[in-house]
Design an enzyme around this catalytic site. Structure first.
Site: not given
Ligand code: BGC
Length: 716
Positions: A261
């Site tokens: 993530d």
């Molecule tokens: C979120 C994810 C997301 C990623 C990319 C993160 O802050 O937890 O769900 O896919 O950002 O945008």
């Protein structure tokens, strides 16, 4: 030698770590960008994939650099959060879950994939599969709700939809995109509902509730998995060796890409499990994480980790191989500019997508209460439309509408005006969504003066749900309760519409309102879909994918509770209940009214005794006892009456919808296999213990409204 072997043999360590590096091209919420700032890194081979960029021209410009000006000409992987539509924004996932239709779940994913792919995107960070039983957690909006069986069906449908139904050729289709199921795992169980916080759950809960949706995603061929931000009992998921390398890769045979993530690898320092970036990078790589999203830990830390002997070049190679294999499966080597090509069929689609968005949105609306006011009478002439969500275009799309445009959304006011051209609709917001200002309430009341009924539109702003949107008190924000009370005091019939990404604590308002509907964040067609339901053009069929608490003190609340030794009993204080609040929710999982009236009868099993390896065929009759054609939803639950481990009071094993004309009767059938009666036993492998099972059929998880029979599992 394969193409990938050749590349691996030719790559420097820097180029290898570059392939594992995903960076934002910028402008996450503002749309296509000129990503000039990253060109230098790209030219040096230090970037393998990008996020937060879409639009054929921008994507292709960067792809051209990667293909033509880098030493090895490896194509970029372009990824985005396509959660509930790309440009045509569909209902948020929690709302879509309320549709309870895997065919439609799949269809919306394949339409979103086609739209995203036409915009140059090759991977989505979806489906989000976090089981959520706590509405304080804002990301419940992105989830399929509280139940692992629903989560697993949602996972299968979404993976098929995004990636193409054909597992072999699917991903290479230029209209398909890779799915990255997230957030692995237990991210939906943070302490006290606070986003990113620790989860500390039992292994049993992990195996029974939080892992099954991911197991289903992997079994369906999901291309990628994203570990969650949280730690699980002290081990951040980004470095959770036993779950990533053990459960996911070894036990489930997952061979795809694991993508961290956002900045999660660098955050291992904050978690207190790594002392520096090299240590963090090594821990994540050794746990099985292939792509580093946004932290730079791999490009900066892996060379040093290699020198210090914290990682081996074989581990780096294995990760690079998985990334290149995904690129190959996506057809990026052969056809790097294939996604992002407008074709004549693409041009014809938006209308059809809008129609799908409208259909999904009206199917997602859950009619929670209706004291014979809906559908609106055809001769209604004077309506008051009050509330801060009534004409709130910016709030219709919900979280994760990155490429969606607010202008494309239809508000409730617009939808109603178009559907009721002969009615006079007086409108006033009354109060803002948040804030203490009550000065507009008088105008709200004034516009009710001549109204036959009031449509009161309350709830959350879109950004009050989703990531980093935990609420300790998820009730009506700001001065909305004051507005509602003032309107109720008028004594007119009130239809309360709730825009939100979670169940809201509205027990009192629900009591006073004549009708209540959960209208979530429904996407571009929100207003028209809501008008369809209110006017009766569409007979509601949405069902709650989460239990709706009456009080926040009841969370976590869900239907699959385990039996207590002292089940709640009205006149016995020494039983499982509260002194100050009923134990029952405000609305049960599966609840949702229709303009038809259905009745279930004659629940039966073709063979009440079944053997391991055999099947149990269940049927139940459904009758439409009303003059309105409609769609009934039947839920099938089981309970293992005596087992070595206490089994939940209800386990969901099937959901079926059946359309019935007035007075029509039909039969709904369920075909259950041994796996539906087994549970995680020794080493968490499924075990079926012989003995008695109760089978329940109901139109929700309300135990008072269910039919039941018994069945026996016989020893093999
Ligand atoms: C979120 C994810 C997301 C990623 C990319 C993160 O802050 O937890 O769900 O896919 O950002 O945008």
């Amino acid at each position: 030698m394969s193409k990938i072997d050749e590349l691996l043999a030719a790559m420097t360590v820097e180029e290898k770590t570059g392939q594992l590096n995903m960076v934002a091209a910028g402008g996450a919420v503002t749309g296509p960008v000129q990503a000039t700032g990253i060109e230098k890194e790209l030219l040096a081979g230090r970037i393998g994939s990008l996020l937060n960029i879409w639009g054929a021209s921008g994507v292709h410009a960067l792809q051209k650099i990667a293909m033509e000006q880098t030493r090895l000409g490896i194509p970029l992987l372009i990824a985005n959060d396509v959660l509930h539509g790309h440009k045509t924004i569909f209902p948020i996932p929690l709302a879509e879950a309320a549709v309870f239709d895997p065919g439609l779940w799949q269809l919306s994913a394949s339409e979103a994939a086609a739209e995203a792919a036409a915009d140059g995107v090759a991977m989505t960070f979806a489906p989000m599969l976090d089981i959520a039983r706590d509405p304080r957690w804002g990301r419940i909006a992105e989830s399929p709700g509280e139940d692992p069986w629903v989560g697993a069906r949602f996972a299968e449908a979404k993976v098929r939809g995004f990636q193409g139904a054909d597992r072999c050729s699917g991903l290479s289709q230029m209209s398909a995109i890779a799915a990255a199921a997230k957030h692995f795992c237990a991210y939906g169980a943070p302490m006290a509902g606070i986003d990113y916080d620790s989860a500390d759950i039992s292994e049993r809960l992990l195996h029974e509730v939080y892992l099954p949706p991911f197991a289903a995603a992997v079994a369906t061929g999901c291309a990628a998995i994203m570990p969650a931000f949280n730690d699980l009992a002290g081990i951040p998921m980004t470095v959770h060796v036993s779950l990533l390398r053990g459960w996911l890769r070894r036990e489930r045979g997952f061979e795809g890409v694991i993508v961290s993530d956002y900045n999660a690898i660098a955050e291992l320092l904050q978690h207190g499990v790594a002392g520096d970036l090299a240590g963090a990078a090594a821990a994540a790589l050794n746990a099985g994480v292939d792509i580093d999203m946004m932290s730079g830990a791999y490009v900066q830390g892996l060379p040093e980790a290699l020198a210090r002997g914290l990682v081996s070049i074989d581990m780096i190679d294995a990760a690079v191989r998985r990334v290149l294999t995904l690129k190959e499966r996506l057809g990026l080597f052969k056809n790097p500019f294939g996604r992002g090509r407008e074709t004549s069929t693409d041009l014809a689609l938006p209308d059809a997508r809008r129609a799908l968005a409208r259909d999904l949105a009206r199917r997602a609306i859950v009619l929670l209460k209706n004291d014979e006011i809906l559908p609106l009478p055809a001769n209604v002439r004077e309506i008051a439309l009050v509330g801060p969500l009534a004409d709130a275009r910016t709030e219709m799309l919900g979280p994760w509408a990155m490429a969606g445009s607010v202008e494309s959304a239809v508000t409730i006011r617009e939808g109603l005006a178009a559907a009721l051209p002969d009615a006079r609709i007086a409108y006033a917001p009354g109060v803002a969504i948040t804030g203490a200002d009550v000065s507009g309430i008088a105008a709200g009341l004034e516009c009710c003066r001549n109204a036959e009924l009031v449509i009161l539109c309350l709830g959350e702003a879109a950004n009050m749900s989703g990531e980093a949107a935990s609420r300790a008190n998820p009730g009506l924000p700001g001065a909305q309760t004051a507005l509602a009370d003032a309107i109720f005091d008028l004594g007119k019939p009130v239809v309360l519409l709730l825009s939100s990404g979670r169940p809201l604590m509205i027990a009192e308002a629900a009591e006073r309102a004549t009708a209540v509907a959960a209208t979530w964040f429904l996407g571009v067609e929100a207003g028209r879909a809501i008008a369809d339901v209110l006017t009766g053009k569409f007979n509601p069929t949405g069902r709650l994918p989460v239990t709706w608490p009456r009080d926040i003190g009841q969370v976590p609340i869900y239907f699959a509770r385990r039996p207590s030794g002292r089940p709640a009993a009205a006149h016995n204080p020494y039983t499982s209940k509260y002194l100050d609040t009923p134990v029952e929710p405000l609305f049960y999982f599966g609840h949702g009214l229709s303009y038809s009236r259905f009745a279930l009868s004659n629940l039966r099993a073709a063979n009440p005794e079944f053997y391991p390896g055999g099947r149990l065929m269940i049927a139940v009759d459904v009758a439409n006892l009303s003059p309105a054609a409609g769609e009934a939803t039947v839920f099938l639950f089981v309970r293992d009456m005596v087992a070595s481990v206490a089994r939940p009071l209800l386990e969901l094993k099937g959901v079926r919808k059946i359309a019935l004309d007035p007075g029509e009767e039909g039969i709904v059938r369920f075909d259950l296999g041994a796996s539906d009666f087994s549970y995680p036993g020794t080493n968490w492998n499924p075990v079926l213990e012989p003995g008695e099972f109760m089978i329940f059929a109901g139109m929700s998880a309300d135990p008072q409204q269910m039919l039941s029979i018994t069945a026996r599992a016989s020893p093999g």
